[in-house]
Write a protein that holds these residues in place. Structure first.
Motif, PDB file in Angstrom:
ATOM      1  N   PHE A 166       0.844  -1.187   0.000  1.00 12.63           N
ATOM      2  CA  PHE A 166       0.000   0.000   0.000  1.00 12.63           C
ATOM      3  C   PHE A 166       0.883   1.242   0.000  1.00 12.63           C
ATOM      4  N   SER A 167       0.454   2.266  -0.690  1.00 15.19           N
ATOM      5  CA  SER A 167       1.173   3.541  -0.681  1.00 15.19           C
ATOM      6  C   SER A 167       0.723   4.334   0.543  1.00 15.19           C
ATOM      7  N   PRO A 168       1.489   5.352   0.956  1.00 12.35           N
ATOM      8  CA  PRO A 168       1.058   6.186   2.085  1.00 12.35           C
ATOM      9  C   PRO A 168      -0.306   6.841   1.849  1.00 12.35           C
ATOM     10  N   THR A 169      -0.621   7.198   0.610  1.00 17.54           N
ATOM     11  CA  THR A 169      -1.927   7.784   0.307  1.00 17.54           C
ATOM     12  C   THR A 169      -3.045   6.777   0.569  1.00 17.54           C
ATOM     13  N   GLN A 170      -2.834   5.514   0.175  1.00 14.49           N
ATOM     14  CA  GLN A 170      -3.836   4.482   0.419  1.00 14.49           C
ATOM     15  C   GLN A 170      -4.002   4.211   1.909  1.00 14.49           C
ATOM     16  N   VAL A 171      -2.889   4.225   2.652  1.00 12.97           N
ATOM     17  CA  VAL A 171      -2.959   4.000   4.097  1.00 12.97           C
ATOM     18  C   VAL A 171      -3.718   5.145   4.762  1.00 12.97           C
ATOM     19  N   ALA A 172      -3.421   6.384   4.359  1.00 11.76           N
ATOM     20  CA  ALA A 172      -4.099   7.550   4.938  1.00 11.76           C
ATOM     21  C   ALA A 172      -5.597   7.552   4.602  1.00 11.76           C
ATOM     22  N   ALA A 173      -5.949   6.975   3.453  1.00 10.96           N
ATOM     23  CA  ALA A 173      -7.353   6.909   3.046  1.00 10.96           C
ATOM     24  C   ALA A 173      -8.100   5.771   3.736  1.00 10.96           C
ATOM     25  N   GLY A 174      -7.409   4.963   4.521  1.00 12.98           N
ATOM     26  CA  GLY A 174      -8.052   3.877   5.254  1.00 12.98           C
ATOM     27  C   GLY A 174      -8.204   2.594   4.458  1.00 12.98           C
ATOM     28  N   GLU A 175      -7.491   2.463   3.339  1.00 11.45           N
ATOM     29  CA  GLU A 175      -7.589   1.258   2.515  1.00 11.45           C
ATOM     30  C   GLU A 175      -6.766   0.094   3.066  1.00 11.45           C
ATOM     31  N   ALA A 176      -5.798   0.385   3.916  1.00  9.27           N
ATOM     32  CA  ALA A 176      -4.919  -0.653   4.456  1.00  9.27           C
ATOM     33  C   ALA A 176      -5.583  -1.322   5.665  1.00  9.27           C
ATOM     34  N   PRO A 177      -5.338  -2.616   5.841  1.00  7.63           N
ATOM     35  CA  PRO A 177      -5.943  -3.324   6.973  1.00  7.63           C
ATOM     36  C   PRO A 177      -5.264  -2.965   8.299  1.00  7.63           C
ATOM     37  N   VAL A 178      -6.063  -2.744   9.327  1.00  3.44           N
ATOM     38  CA  VAL A 178      -5.516  -2.465  10.657  1.00  3.44           C
ATOM     39  C   VAL A 178      -5.305  -3.794  11.364  1.00  3.44           C
ATOM     40  N   GLY A 179      -4.109  -4.005  11.890  1.00  7.93           N
ATOM     41  CA  GLY A 179      -3.809  -5.226  12.629  1.00  7.93           C
ATOM     42  C   GLY A 179      -3.323  -6.384  11.778  1.00  7.93           C
ATOM     43  N   LYS A 180      -3.282  -6.212  10.440  1.00  7.61           N
ATOM     44  CA  LYS A 180      -2.771  -7.263   9.556  1.00  7.61           C
ATOM     45  C   LYS A 180      -1.495  -6.770   8.893  1.00  7.61           C
ATOM     46  N   SER A 181      -0.616  -7.692   8.577  1.00  9.03           N
ATOM     47  CA  SER A 181       0.664  -7.352   7.988  1.00  9.03           C
ATOM     48  C   SER A 181       0.520  -6.939   6.527  1.00  9.03           C
ATOM     49  N   PHE A 182       1.206  -5.855   6.155  1.00 10.16           N
ATOM     50  CA  PHE A 182       1.277  -5.401   4.770  1.00 10.16           C
ATOM     51  C   PHE A 182       2.558  -4.585   4.600  1.00 10.16           C
ATOM     52  N   ARG A 183       2.835  -4.179   3.365  1.00  8.82           N
ATOM     53  CA  ARG A 183       4.025  -3.382   3.072  1.00  8.82           C
ATOM     54  C   ARG A 183       3.627  -1.972   2.691  1.00  8.82           C
ATOM     55  N   ILE A 184       4.451  -1.032   3.115  1.00  7.91           N
ATOM     56  CA  ILE A 184       4.272   0.367   2.750  1.00  7.91           C
ATOM     57  C   ILE A 184       5.597   0.842   2.167  1.00  7.91           C
ATOM     58  N   GLY A 185       5.531   1.649   1.123  1.00 10.68           N
ATOM     59  CA  GLY A 185       6.772   2.089   0.494  1.00 10.68           C
ATOM     60  C   GLY A 185       6.690   3.494  -0.030  1.00 10.68           C
ATOM     61  N   GLY A 186       7.844   4.081  -0.216  1.00 10.05           N
ATOM     62  CA  GLY A 186       7.956   5.431  -0.742  1.00 10.05           C
ATOM     63  C   GLY A 186       9.324   5.977  -0.426  1.00 10.05           C
ATOM     64  N   MET A 187       9.407   7.285  -0.358  1.00 10.27           N
ATOM     65  CA  MET A 187      10.663   7.956  -0.038  1.00 10.27           C
ATOM     66  C   MET A 187      10.711   8.251   1.460  1.00 10.27           C
ATOM     67  N   VAL A 188      11.914   8.184   2.036  1.00  7.52           N
ATOM     68  CA  VAL A 188      12.106   8.558   3.431  1.00  7.52           C
ATOM     69  C   VAL A 188      12.247  10.081   3.454  1.00  7.52           C
ATOM     70  N   ARG A 189      11.349  10.762   4.162  1.00  9.03           N
ATOM     71  CA  ARG A 189      11.339  12.224   4.186  1.00  9.03           C
ATOM     72  C   ARG A 189      12.626  12.756   4.817  1.00  9.03           C
ATOM     73  N   GLU A 190      13.172  13.806   4.193  1.00  8.66           N
ATOM     74  CA  GLU A 190      14.385  14.459   4.698  1.00  8.66           C
ATOM     75  C   GLU A 190      14.159  14.964   6.123  1.00  8.66           C
ATOM     76  N   GLY A 191      15.106  14.707   7.003  1.00  2.00           N
ATOM     77  CA  GLY A 191      15.043  15.189   8.379  1.00  2.00           C
ATOM     78  C   GLY A 191      14.059  14.468   9.272  1.00  2.00           C
ATOM     79  N   SER A 192      13.529  13.326   8.824  1.00  2.00           N
ATOM     80  CA  SER A 192      12.496  12.640   9.615  1.00  2.00           C
ATOM     81  C   SER A 192      13.036  11.501  10.472  1.00  2.00           C
ATOM     82  N   ILE A 193      14.267  11.081  10.284  1.00  2.00           N
ATOM     83  CA  ILE A 193      14.792   9.945  11.048  1.00  2.00           C
ATOM     84  C   ILE A 193      15.156  10.407  12.455  1.00  2.00           C
ATOM     85  N   LYS A 194      14.465   9.840  13.439  1.00  2.00           N
ATOM     86  CA  LYS A 194      14.686  10.192  14.853  1.00  2.00           C
ATOM     87  C   LYS A 194      14.807   8.915  15.666  1.00  2.00           C
ATOM     88  N   ARG A 195      15.778   8.889  16.574  1.00  2.00           N
ATOM     89  CA  ARG A 195      15.931   7.753  17.481  1.00  2.00           C
ATOM     90  C   ARG A 195      15.174   8.060  18.768  1.00  2.00           C
TER      91      ARG A 195
END
Length: 159
Positions: free
Chosen positions: A37-66
């Motif tokens: 699923f793309s982030p747009t599909q996940v945000a639209a509620g198309e992705a299953p909650v509680g079930k395993s799936f893959r999400i992909g895209g670009m890692v946003r600049e400055g977003s990696i935080k420990r």
């Protein structure tokens, strides 16, 4: 028991065993099936909650935080239209970087944060997973269409 009855019993027994084998194979296949699923599909509620799936895209600049625990890492995956926060515990691939393509496998939590069990990074400078490439391309097309529609409506509103 007649020979005819024995033959019918063997055929029925064989069909029952065959049906059981097919059911077990389909069950194993279904439990290992992972959708993308793309982030747009996940945000639209198309992705299953509680079930395993893959999400992909670009890692946003400055977003990696420990996180303070030192083990959990949070970053944002985007298709340039929508962003999804991903939490991951573990060692990231060497090629994982901000601004580069990535695919995460895991489950969407109730709070909307994607809990990744595995993170995959691109292989070389030119590679991005086909699903992520398509999701980003689709997001760019929707953005261009929305921009064109906004410009057209702005022209009709001007006196």
């Amino acid at each position: 028991m007649k020979t005819r009855h024995k033959r019918i019993a063997l055929i029925i027994g064989g069909l029952a065993i065959l049906g059981l084998v097919v059911a077990l194979v389909l069950n194993a296949f279904q439990s290992n099936l992972v959708f993308f699923f793309s982030p747009t599909q996940v945000a639209a509620g198309e992705a299953p909650v509680g079930k395993s799936f893959r999400i992909g895209g670009m890692v946003r600049e400055g977003s990696i935080k420990r996180e303070p625990d030192g083990v959990t890492l949070r970053f944002v995956v985007t298709d340039t239209e929508k962003d999804i926060v991903v939490a991951y515990k573990g060692i990231l691939p060497d090629l994982f970087k901000e601004g580069k393509g990535a695919v995460a496998q895991g489950k969407l939590g109730e709070d909307g944060i994607f809990i990744a069990s595995e993170v995959l990074a691109k292989h070389d400078e030119n590679y991005m997973p086909p699903e992520a490439t398509k999701a980003i391309g689709d997001a760019h097309e929707r953005a261009a269409a929305n921009k064109a529609a906004a410009e057209a409506s702005a022209k009709t509103l001007k006196p």
